[in-house]
Write a protein that holds these residues in place. Structure first.
Motif, mmCIF file in Angstrom:
data_model
loop_
_atom_site.group_PDB
_atom_site.id
_atom_site.type_symbol
_atom_site.label_atom_id
_atom_site.label_comp_id
_atom_site.label_asym_id
_atom_site.label_seq_id
_atom_site.Cartn_x
_atom_site.Cartn_y
_atom_site.Cartn_z
ATOM 1 N N THR A 27 41.702 44.147 38.146
ATOM 2 C CA THR A 27 42.897 44.926 37.259
ATOM 3 C C THR A 27 42.655 46.220 38.697
ATOM 4 O O THR A 27 41.075 46.475 39.186
ATOM 5 C CB THR A 27 41.475 45.149 36.371
ATOM 6 N N ALA A 28 43.840 46.323 38.662
ATOM 7 C CA ALA A 28 43.508 47.489 39.757
ATOM 8 C C ALA A 28 42.962 48.552 40.523
ATOM 9 O O ALA A 28 42.723 49.081 40.859
ATOM 10 C CB ALA A 28 45.215 47.775 40.690
ATOM 11 N N ALA A 29 43.480 48.749 38.763
ATOM 12 C CA ALA A 29 42.227 50.643 38.578
ATOM 13 C C ALA A 29 41.318 50.081 39.358
ATOM 14 O O ALA A 29 40.273 51.532 39.359
ATOM 15 C CB ALA A 29 42.559 50.795 37.167
ATOM 16 N N LYS A 30 40.466 49.727 39.235
ATOM 17 C CA LYS A 30 38.565 49.119 39.714
ATOM 18 C C LYS A 30 38.511 49.587 41.400
ATOM 19 O O LYS A 30 37.529 49.373 41.967
ATOM 20 C CB LYS A 30 38.328 48.162 38.811
ATOM 21 N N ALA A 31 39.572 48.981 41.913
ATOM 22 C CA ALA A 31 40.216 49.597 43.712
ATOM 23 C C ALA A 31 40.591 51.164 43.902
ATOM 24 O O ALA A 31 39.852 50.806 45.287
ATOM 25 C CB ALA A 31 41.179 47.728 43.958
ATOM 26 N N GLU A 32 40.915 51.729 43.078
ATOM 27 C CA GLU A 32 41.200 53.209 43.015
ATOM 28 C C GLU A 32 39.789 53.860 43.146
ATOM 29 O O GLU A 32 38.559 53.648 43.224
ATOM 30 C CB GLU A 32 41.908 54.031 42.218
ATOM 31 N N GLY A 33 40.224 54.958 44.405
ATOM 32 C CA GLY A 33 39.005 55.949 44.455
ATOM 33 C C GLY A 33 38.036 55.356 45.491
ATOM 34 O O GLY A 33 36.433 55.827 45.334
ATOM 35 N N LEU A 34 37.742 54.592 45.444
ATOM 36 C CA LEU A 34 36.569 54.098 47.091
ATOM 37 C C LEU A 34 35.859 54.008 48.358
ATOM 38 O O LEU A 34 35.542 54.126 49.455
ATOM 39 C CB LEU A 34 36.509 52.404 46.594
ATOM 40 N N GLY A 35 37.990 55.176 48.823
ATOM 41 C CA GLY A 35 37.699 55.484 49.986
ATOM 42 C C GLY A 35 38.643 54.341 50.941
ATOM 43 O O GLY A 35 38.012 54.077 52.443
ATOM 44 N N ALA A 36 39.185 52.892 49.580
ATOM 45 C CA ALA A 36 39.889 51.872 50.397
ATOM 46 C C ALA A 36 41.337 52.006 50.150
ATOM 47 O O ALA A 36 41.506 52.524 49.408
ATOM 48 C CB ALA A 36 39.455 50.070 49.664
ATOM 49 N N SER A 37 42.160 51.082 51.113
ATOM 50 C CA SER A 37 43.023 51.742 50.862
ATOM 51 C C SER A 37 42.749 49.695 49.781
ATOM 52 O O SER A 37 42.809 48.932 49.646
ATOM 53 C CB SER A 37 44.498 50.879 51.574
ATOM 54 N N VAL A 38 44.567 50.657 48.378
ATOM 55 C CA VAL A 38 44.357 49.342 47.130
ATOM 56 C C VAL A 38 45.537 47.845 47.697
ATOM 57 O O VAL A 38 47.187 48.449 48.203
ATOM 58 C CB VAL A 38 44.081 50.442 46.668
ATOM 59 N N ALA A 39 45.548 46.982 48.196
ATOM 60 C CA ALA A 39 46.113 45.836 47.822
ATOM 61 C C ALA A 39 47.222 45.401 46.799
ATOM 62 O O ALA A 39 46.060 45.199 45.423
ATOM 63 C CB ALA A 39 45.784 45.017 49.011
ATOM 64 N N GLY A 40 48.228 44.641 46.791
ATOM 65 C CA GLY A 40 48.241 44.327 45.570
ATOM 66 C C GLY A 40 48.613 43.141 45.013
ATOM 67 O O GLY A 40 48.085 42.357 44.002
ATOM 68 N N THR A 41 47.730 42.531 45.983
ATOM 69 C CA THR A 41 47.759 40.749 46.346
ATOM 70 C C THR A 41 47.058 40.088 47.364
ATOM 71 O O THR A 41 46.753 41.170 48.285
ATOM 72 C CB THR A 41 49.032 39.724 46.628
ATOM 73 N N PRO A 42 45.963 39.493 46.407
ATOM 74 C CA PRO A 42 44.735 39.224 47.874
ATOM 75 C C PRO A 42 45.019 38.851 49.079
ATOM 76 O O PRO A 42 44.934 39.374 50.568
ATOM 77 C CB PRO A 42 44.378 37.520 46.951
ATOM 78 N N ARG A 43 46.244 38.009 49.473
ATOM 79 C CA ARG A 43 47.273 37.832 50.495
ATOM 80 C C ARG A 43 47.510 38.895 51.133
ATOM 81 O O ARG A 43 46.690 39.171 52.583
ATOM 82 C CB ARG A 43 48.653 37.181 50.422
ATOM 83 N N GLU A 44 47.756 40.346 50.439
ATOM 84 C CA GLU A 44 48.806 41.886 51.100
ATOM 85 C C GLU A 44 47.032 42.169 51.722
ATOM 86 O O GLU A 44 46.598 42.694 52.759
ATOM 87 C CB GLU A 44 48.744 42.714 49.957
ATOM 88 N N ALA A 45 45.656 42.050 50.912
ATOM 89 C CA ALA A 45 44.372 42.151 51.430
ATOM 90 C C ALA A 45 43.849 41.642 52.793
ATOM 91 O O ALA A 45 43.227 42.596 53.374
ATOM 92 C CB ALA A 45 44.075 42.346 50.326
ATOM 93 N N VAL A 46 44.913 40.642 52.962
ATOM 94 C CA VAL A 46 43.179 39.539 53.563
ATOM 95 C C VAL A 46 44.219 40.026 54.965
ATOM 96 O O VAL A 46 43.988 40.219 56.251
ATOM 97 C CB VAL A 46 43.826 38.106 53.573
ATOM 98 N N GLU A 47 46.025 40.560 54.928
ATOM 99 C CA GLU A 47 46.787 41.155 56.572
ATOM 100 C C GLU A 47 46.058 41.386 57.452
ATOM 101 O O GLU A 47 45.734 42.862 57.032
ATOM 102 C CB GLU A 47 48.238 41.035 55.985
ATOM 103 N N GLY A 48 45.734 40.938 58.283
ATOM 104 C CA GLY A 48 45.501 41.757 59.882
ATOM 105 C C GLY A 48 43.728 42.328 59.660
ATOM 106 O O GLY A 48 43.816 42.819 60.767
ATOM 107 N N ALA A 49 42.901 41.914 58.542
ATOM 108 C CA ALA A 49 41.482 41.387 58.338
ATOM 109 C C ALA A 49 40.602 41.328 59.677
ATOM 110 O O ALA A 49 41.452 39.667 60.151
ATOM 111 C CB ALA A 49 40.835 41.640 57.003
ATOM 112 N N GLU A 50 39.701 41.827 59.506
ATOM 113 C CA GLU A 50 38.903 40.252 60.841
ATOM 114 C C GLU A 50 37.866 39.828 59.638
ATOM 115 O O GLU A 50 37.044 39.197 60.076
ATOM 116 C CB GLU A 50 38.397 41.708 62.060
#
Ligand SMILES: NC(=O)c1ccc[n+]([C@@H]2O[C@H](COP(=O)([O-])OP(=O)(O)OC[C@H]3O[C@@H](n4cnc5c(N)ncnc54)[C@H](OP(=O)(O)O)[C@@H]3O)[C@@H](O)[C@H]2O)c1
Length: 268
Positions: free
Chosen positions: A32-55
């Motif tokens: 539920t994407a809305a719950k990822a908003e407003g946390l000081g984080a950028s919001v990714a559309g998919t898990p794959r996108e979120a993980v790209e470039g992560a350490e």
């Protein structure tokens, strides 16, 4: 560090916020994407996108099947550390790629305050000092074996769930015997039988209001994980049955203290 947080529910959202506040570059994904908003984080559309470039990748999802489904979409490059923080029981860790098995003790408030206890085992945990620091007050190192964290977590939750169910029965008994349940809380206050948890979970039971810190449906899940790991123990099985009655009546999103509903004459 560049950190992906998959799952920004009650626990994952404040964890992501605290990591971002500490200066980490956080990318969050939630079904539920809305719950990822407003946390000081950028919001990714998919898990794959979120993980790209992560350490570092953190999963804070409901249960083992959910972690499996979400991580199915993701390939972790060599060198990326996966901190699996969800409570998934003893069977699931071995099914996953090498990871830091690090379930947490503590609920909504300690998560918001960055005061969780991390039960860390598995390879790579020595690289997570800067990640654990903003979210935890304590890290218990349980060694290299993936799964040791989950075993300790089930032990911790057997204690917590037992306390809450005993409290629910005690308050229900007080009400049935026409004893003021707050007088019971006062009676134990400050003595050897007292625990801060009695007030924390007892007050909502008495007030009949259950804003969720730990959703009942996930507490029932954990009682099931404990039962699966130790089928001879009667209490987790009974607790699960009680909790499921309330979940099936439609109150699974309430706090686990709503287990008392199963003891009311009218379970609503
Ligand atoms: N709350 C506590 O006190 C506490 C304490 C220690 C450990 N834990 C453990 O921490 C984990 C997270 O708990 P929580 O309290 O944060 O629960 P929560 O608020 O219910 O969050 C659950 C998370 O899992 C996601 N999810 C559920 N089903 C999904 C599916 N089929 N596909 C994709 N995502 C799915 C939810 O996404 P949506 O937002 O889209 O539903 C949400 O991000 C659980 O393993 C829980 O047992 C909780």
């Amino acid at each position: 560090m560049r950190i992906a947080v998959l799952g920004t529910g009650i626990m994952g959202a404040p964890m992501a916020r605290n990591l971002a506040s500490a200066g980490h570059e956080v990318r969050a994904w939630n079904r539920t994407a809305a719950k990822a908003e407003g946390l000081g984080a950028s919001v990714a559309g998919t898990p794959r996108e979120a993980v790209e470039g992560a350490e570092v990748v953190i999963t804070m999802l409901a249960d083992g099947p959910t972690v499996a489904a979400v991580m199915d979409d993701v390939t972790l490059p060599d060198g990326v550390v996966w901190w699996q923080a969800s409570t998934i029981g003893v069977e699931w860790p071995a099914k996953f790629a090498p990871h830091v098995d690090g379930p947490v003790m503590g609920t909504r408030k300690p998560a918001e305050d960055g005061k969780l206890t991390v039960l860390a085992s598995g390879p790579g945990r020595e690289r997570l000092g800067e990640v654990f620091a903003p979210v935890s007050a304590k890290v218990i190192d349980l060694g290299d074996e993936i799964g040791a964290g989950q075993r300790m977590k089930l032990v911790g939750n057997a204690w917590v769930l037992g306390l809450v169910e005993a409290l629910a029965e005690t308050i229900a008994l007080a009400e049935q015997l026409d004893v003021d349940p707050r007088a019971f809380l006062s009676m134990i206050e400050g003595g050897l039988m007292d625990t801060p948890y009695a007030r924390l979970k007892g007050e909502p039971m008495i007030a009949r209001e259950f804003p969720p810190s730990f959703p009942l449906v996930l507490a029932a899940k954990d009682a099931g994980l404990i039962s699966d790991a130790a089928p001879d123990l009667p209490l987790p099985r009974l607790i699960r049955q009680q909790m499921l009655k309330v979940v099936e009546a439609g109150y699974g999103d309430e706090d686990l203290s709503a287990t008392i509903r199963a003891l009311w004459q009218e379970p609503s």
